[in-house]
Design an enzyme around this catalytic site. Structure first.
Site, PDB file in Angstrom:
ATOM      1  N   CYS A 134       0.832  -1.206   0.000  1.00 44.80           N
ATOM      2  CA  CYS A 134       0.000   0.000   0.000  1.00 44.80           C
ATOM      3  C   CYS A 134       0.870   1.260   0.000  1.00 44.80           C
ATOM      4  O   CYS A 134       1.408   1.652   1.038  1.00 44.80           O
ATOM      5  CB  CYS A 134      -0.927  -0.010   1.215  1.00 44.80           C
ATOM      6  SG  CYS A 134      -1.954   1.465   1.309  1.00 44.80           S
ATOM      7  N   CYS A 137      -0.373   4.107   2.171  1.00 42.65           N
ATOM      8  CA  CYS A 137      -0.123   3.911   3.612  1.00 42.65           C
ATOM      9  C   CYS A 137       1.353   4.139   3.945  1.00 42.65           C
ATOM     10  O   CYS A 137       1.675   4.799   4.930  1.00 42.65           O
ATOM     11  CB  CYS A 137      -0.459   2.490   4.042  1.00 42.65           C
ATOM     12  SG  CYS A 137      -1.960   1.803   3.366  1.00 42.65           S
ATOM     13  N   ASP A 138       2.247   3.586   3.154  1.00 41.00           N
ATOM     14  CA  ASP A 138       3.653   3.494   3.572  1.00 41.00           C
ATOM     15  C   ASP A 138       4.624   4.349   2.757  1.00 41.00           C
ATOM     16  O   ASP A 138       5.801   4.463   3.127  1.00 41.00           O
ATOM     17  CB  ASP A 138       4.117   2.025   3.489  1.00 41.00           C
ATOM     18  CG  ASP A 138       3.353   1.143   4.465  1.00 41.00           C
ATOM     19  OD1 ASP A 138       2.920   1.662   5.510  1.00 41.00           O
ATOM     20  OD2 ASP A 138       3.186  -0.058   4.189  1.00 41.00           O
TER      21      ASP A 138
END
Ligand code: NDP
Length: 321
Positions: A134, A137-138
């Site tokens: 992701c 997200c990261d």
């Protein structure tokens, strides 16, 4: 046999939010936690984009906060995996581990999706230490670094573009000689000077001391011009698709070609089978929230929002009985 008003399947942001709303509406929900307590989010390192956490939050902490909030209003949690359902009857029937049977007026499916992985050993070795599925997200943790994105579809192109806005350099590792993504996404990738597309490459393994530092690739495997290549990278992002966890419901609930549950417009109402586009018939008392019904956004906040909608709709349905 356990008789309940509202049964929620799944313990990600959608399931927990549905539980908060359902318990505050006095539906006394029971939530079956499933195989991954806290859902997909717990595979990431830190959550920085969920409103209300200005300093970011460790995913387990956030999911535990949601769980405690649901518990405070009376949600009961059952640890176990749903193995069978029967939605052809009312109340609906749900079995946990094949033995424990539940009957529920309303069922909220919040079973999420799972990212696909390549299946190489080193993906597991470096999970959470450079391997992610992701970028939203990261990606932030790889600012000014070099990363690789695997895949040639719309998700991979979107993730590569997103990462190019943060990182020094982005490799795209594509197994075919072309991108499968839509034309506009392809153009964005191909015109981005920070992205280098490695066509006809496959990943053999990831390398590094305790974290990802490189990847060994093979070019045109099995062809006369087969060649090995090593790239130095700090992050390795999988973008080869997701599996919605909906197999269990396939005999009762309409799903799209990829297995995502089809819901009625902006609601969380499921459709019964057989299903015909534009002429779907609702399956009373069955609602779907979160990534199991969302091929597009796949964000915790979106899942939480749909969990709230599902609980509100379940409440309305139960009151109409
Ligand atoms: P897709 O299935 O479209 O693409 C998956 C990609 O990963 C393909 O390039 C595929 O290669 C590659 N791949 C699959 N398995 C492997 C493997 N083992 N090794 C290497 N490469 C692999 O998935 P997406 O998640 O990209 O998209 C899913 C759906 O969501 C699509 O319909 C897409 O259009 C849509 N979507 C739309 C967006 C938008 O409109 N903004 C954004 C994101 C998704 P190959 O081509 O060789 O099969």
């Amino acid at each position: 046999m356990n008789r309940v008003k509202c049964l929620i399947i799944g313990s990600g942001p959608a399931g927990y939010t549905a539980a908060i709303y359902a318990s505050r509406a006095n539906l006394e929900p029971v939530l079956i936690e499933g195989p991954q307590l806290g859902g997909q989010l717990t595979t990431t390192t830190e959550v920085e984009n969920f409103p209300g956490y200005p300093d970011g939050v460790e995913p387990f902490t956030m999911m535990d906060d949601m769980r405690r909030q649901a518990e405070r209003f009376g949600t009961k949690f059952v640890s176990g995996i749903v193995t069978k359902v029967d939605f052809s009857v009312s109340p609906k029937k749900v079995w946990v581990e094949d033995t424990e049977e539940y009957e529920a007026d309303a069922v909220i499916i919040a079973t999420g999706a799972s990212a696909k992985y390549l299946g190489i050993e080193s993906e597991r070795t470096y999970k959470g230490r450079g391997v992610s599925a992701c970028a939203t997200c990261d990606g932030f943790f790889y600012r000014k670094k070099t990363v690789a994105v695997v895949g040639g579809g719309d998700t991979a192109c979107e993730e590569a573009n997103y990462l190019a806005g943060l990182c020094e350099k982005v490799y795209m590792i594509v197994r075919k000689p072309y991108l499968r993504a839509s034309e506009i996404m392809q153009q964005r990738v191909l015109n981005n000077p920070k992205i280098e597309v490695l066509f006809e490459h496959n990943t053999l393994q990831l390398t590094g001391e305790g974290k990802v530092q490189g990847a060994d690739l093979v070019y045109r495997k099995g062809e006369p011009d087969e060649a090995m290549r090593h790239i130095a990278i700090d992050g390795f992002f999988l973008a080869i698709g997701h599996h919605p966890n909906t197999e269990l419901f396939k005999d009762y609930v309409a799903r799209d070609a990829e297995g995502y549950i089809i819901v009625d417009g902006a609601s969380t109402q499921c459709f019964s089978l057989p299903f015909r586009e534009g002429q779907g018939v609702g399956l009373p008392g069955v609602f779907a929230a979160g990534d199991c019904a969302d091929p597009h956004y796949r964000q915790a906040i979106v899942a939480a929002g749909s969990g709230a909608k599902a609980a509100i709709e379940a409440d309305k349905y139960i009151k109409s009985l």
